[in-house]
Scaffold this active site. Structure first.
Site, PDB file in Angstrom:
ATOM      1  N   PRO A   1       0.833  -1.212   0.000  1.00 44.14           N
ATOM      2  CA  PRO A   1       0.000   0.000   0.000  1.00 44.14           C
ATOM      3  C   PRO A   1       0.864   1.258   0.000  1.00 44.14           C
ATOM      4  O   PRO A   1       1.861   1.323   0.727  1.00 44.14           O
ATOM      5  CB  PRO A   1      -0.794  -0.089   1.318  1.00 44.14           C
ATOM      6  CG  PRO A   1      -0.554  -1.448   1.864  1.00 44.14           C
ATOM      7  CD  PRO A   1       0.665  -2.023   1.206  1.00 44.14           C
ATOM      8  N   PRO A   2       0.515   2.269  -0.830  1.00 43.29           N
ATOM      9  CA  PRO A   2       1.308   3.503  -0.823  1.00 43.29           C
ATOM     10  C   PRO A   2       1.203   4.221   0.523  1.00 43.29           C
ATOM     11  O   PRO A   2       0.162   4.150   1.185  1.00 43.29           O
ATOM     12  CB  PRO A   2       0.663   4.367  -1.932  1.00 43.29           C
ATOM     13  CG  PRO A   2      -0.555   3.665  -2.375  1.00 43.29           C
ATOM     14  CD  PRO A   2      -0.590   2.289  -1.783  1.00 43.29           C
TER      15      PRO A   2
ATOM     16  N   GLY B   1       4.788   3.035   4.756  1.00 43.04           N
ATOM     17  CA  GLY B   1       6.083   2.896   5.436  1.00 43.04           C
ATOM     18  C   GLY B   1       6.828   1.654   5.003  1.00 43.04           C
ATOM     19  O   GLY B   1       7.854   1.295   5.591  1.00 43.04           O
ATOM     20  N   LEU B   2       6.337   0.985   3.945  1.00 42.43           N
ATOM     21  CA  LEU B   2       6.941  -0.283   3.523  1.00 42.43           C
ATOM     22  C   LEU B   2       7.673  -0.159   2.185  1.00 42.43           C
ATOM     23  O   LEU B   2       7.973  -1.159   1.541  1.00 42.43           O
ATOM     24  CB  LEU B   2       5.868  -1.381   3.466  1.00 42.43           C
ATOM     25  CG  LEU B   2       5.146  -1.635   4.802  1.00 42.43           C
ATOM     26  CD1 LEU B   2       4.016  -2.649   4.632  1.00 42.43           C
ATOM     27  CD2 LEU B   2       6.134  -2.126   5.876  1.00 42.43           C
ATOM     28  N   GLY B   3       7.964   1.077   1.799  1.00 40.98           N
ATOM     29  CA  GLY B   3       8.837   1.278   0.637  1.00 40.98           C
ATOM     30  C   GLY B   3       8.168   1.083  -0.707  1.00 40.98           C
ATOM     31  O   GLY B   3       8.824   0.659  -1.667  1.00 40.98           O
ATOM     32  N   SER B   4       6.879   1.431  -0.794  1.00 40.42           N
ATOM     33  CA  SER B   4       6.161   1.238  -2.056  1.00 40.42           C
ATOM     34  C   SER B   4       6.769   2.066  -3.199  1.00 40.42           C
ATOM     35  O   SER B   4       6.960   1.561  -4.305  1.00 40.42           O
ATOM     36  CB  SER B   4       4.683   1.574  -1.826  1.00 40.42           C
ATOM     37  OG  SER B   4       4.172   2.388  -2.804  1.00 40.42           O
ATOM     38  N   SER B   5       7.109   3.335  -2.925  1.00 38.19           N
ATOM     39  CA  SER B   5       7.618   4.174  -4.031  1.00 38.19           C
ATOM     40  C   SER B   5       9.008   3.707  -4.470  1.00 38.19           C
ATOM     41  O   SER B   5       9.324   3.742  -5.668  1.00 38.19           O
ATOM     42  CB  SER B   5       7.627   5.653  -3.653  1.00 38.19           C
ATOM     43  OG  SER B   5       8.518   5.875  -2.593  1.00 38.19           O
ATOM     44  N   ALA B   6       9.828   3.249  -3.524  1.00 37.01           N
ATOM     45  CA  ALA B   6      11.163   2.767  -3.906  1.00 37.01           C
ATOM     46  C   ALA B   6      11.056   1.496  -4.746  1.00 37.01           C
ATOM     47  O   ALA B   6      11.738   1.360  -5.771  1.00 37.01           O
ATOM     48  CB  ALA B   6      12.011   2.498  -2.662  1.00 37.01           C
TER      49      ALA B   6
ATOM     50  N   ASP C   1      15.682   2.915   1.172  1.00 40.95           N
ATOM     51  CA  ASP C   1      14.579   2.106   0.627  1.00 40.95           C
ATOM     52  C   ASP C   1      14.959   1.496  -0.730  1.00 40.95           C
ATOM     53  O   ASP C   1      14.694   0.327  -1.001  1.00 40.95           O
ATOM     54  CB  ASP C   1      13.323   2.967   0.425  1.00 40.95           C
ATOM     55  CG  ASP C   1      12.691   3.420   1.721  1.00 40.95           C
ATOM     56  OD1 ASP C   1      13.374   3.383   2.757  1.00 40.95           O
ATOM     57  OD2 ASP C   1      11.512   3.813   1.712  1.00 40.95           O
TER      58      ASP C   1
HETATM   59  O1  PMV Z   1       8.073   5.433   5.361  1.00 37.72           O
HETATM   60  P1  PMV Z   1       8.990   5.231   4.229  1.00 37.72           P
HETATM   61  O2  PMV Z   1       8.877   3.895   3.596  1.00 37.72           O
HETATM   62  O3  PMV Z   1       8.873   6.343   3.218  1.00 37.72           O
HETATM   63  O4  PMV Z   1      10.485   5.258   4.828  1.00 37.72           O
HETATM   64  C1  PMV Z   1      11.264   6.403   4.864  1.00 37.72           C
HETATM   65  C2  PMV Z   1      12.505   6.234   5.708  1.00 37.72           C
HETATM   66  C3  PMV Z   1      13.018   7.595   6.214  1.00 37.72           C
HETATM   67  O5  PMV Z   1      14.203   7.314   6.957  1.00 37.72           O
HETATM   68  C4  PMV Z   1      12.020   8.270   7.133  1.00 37.72           C
HETATM   69  C5  PMV Z   1      13.350   8.554   5.076  1.00 37.72           C
HETATM   70  C6  PMV Z   1      14.594   8.202   4.261  1.00 37.72           C
HETATM   71  O6  PMV Z   1      14.725   8.744   3.169  1.00 37.72           O
HETATM   72  O7  PMV Z   1      15.440   7.429   4.746  1.00 37.72           O
END
Ligand code: PMV
Length: 309
Positions: free
Chosen positions: A90-91, A94-99, A141
């Protein structure tokens, strides 16, 4: 091509300011396939939506940024293209969907153009997608999506894989609340400006914790790994990226059979991870799924970028 999402075991946010962090790929992936179409249309589609490469909307932001940069560099393909994106992540969770989307799109396009898919090239193009969504990402990510496995990371020295003998298992709970990493990173920047000395000490602590996490992972010392995760969570709460709901969720999980639990990624909603005690993973999953239906167990390590037939 497909690329996995990620969890961060320690050091998120502080990694943006130069600290060490530890991240691992998870078994949730984004798949991207590019095919030729007649005409000159550049279409991007998923199960839920579709858009065109130069359409001025927010859909497929990361993939569009990667493709626009790639076309500037390699030129337009002679035909139209159809980019199909299928995501299990899911976007804003916090699980790196965009990366994962950026890495898979970048590799799919480079390969579609018949060029060699080198790590530098894939990561360079993928960083355009990450920047469009995150502003100034640390790059952790993308490394997880590209490399897979579990690794110690620092912006200066890059990723160092951590060898492990036995697979680890984590519970991942998505709170259901998507949020913007860019906004949370800005919020943390404001905290840093307000309390520079304390923030600096916590950044050093984040590096120390991450180095300890890497050793605990390598030794398979789960009780210590869990206690380091709990300690990392205290710092994340101090910088203001926890929420009342996440605090309550963490309290609930701590009542189960776990070694440790913490936010993973930017926080403010998103997801938390927990390290279950041996043979307790299923009961822990059961504890949270009544309320958080998209919770899942993931084993570590997972493969990074891969070709899909
Ligand atoms: O929540 P996410 O999947 O976008 O993780 C970001 C991780 C951060 O440390 C908050 C940002 C980064 O660029 O490292």
């Amino acid at each position: 091509m497909s690329a996995p999402g990620k969890i961060i075991l320690s050091g998120e946010h502080f990694v943006v300011h130069g600290s060490y962090a530890v991240s691992a790929a998870i078994d949730r992936r984004v798949r991207v396939a590019i095919s030729e179409t007649p005409g000159q249309e550049f279409e991007i589609v998923s199960n839920e939506e579709s858009s065109h490469l130069f359409a001025d909307d927010e859909r497929f932001k990361a993939a569009k940024s990667v493709l626009r940069r790639a076309i500037e560099q390699y030129g337009s393909p002679p035909t139209g293209i159809r980019v199909e994106i299928e995501s299990e992540i899911p976007p804003g969770s916090g699980l790196g969907s965009s990366a994962a989307t950026s890495v898979a799109t970048s590799a799919a396009f480079v390969s579609f153009m018949g060029k060699s898919v080198s790590s530098e090239e894939v990561l360079r193009l993928a960083s355009e997608g990450e920047k469009s969504v995150h502003g100034n990402p640390s790059g952790i990510d993308m490394r997880a999506s590209y490399l897979g496995g579990i690794f110690l990371f620092n912006k200066g020295s890059g990723a160092k894989p951590i060898p492990i003998d036995r697979a680890l298992q984590f519970l991942v709970v998505f709170s259901g609340k998507s949020r913007s990493t860019l906004e949370l990173v800005s919020k943390v920047n404001r905290k840093r400006e307000m309390f520079p000395a304390s923030f600096d000490r916590l950044s050093q602590t984040a590096s120390f914790l991450s180095l300890e996490v890497a050793q605990a992972v390598a030794k398979g010392d789960l009780p210590y790994l869990g206690s380091l995760m709990n300690l990392a969570q205290l710092s994340l709460a101090w910088i203001g990226v926890s929420t009342q709901e996440l605090d309550e969720l963490i309290e609930t999980i701590l009542c189960g059979d776990v070694f440790g639990v913490k936010i993973t990624g930017a926080g403010g909603g998103g997801s938390i991870i927990a390290l279950p005690k041996p043979d307790k993973a299923d009961s822990l999953l059961h504890l949270v799924t009544t309320k958080y239906k998209s919770s899942f167990l993931t084993s570590i390590p997972q493969e990074g970028l891969r070709w899909e037939s």
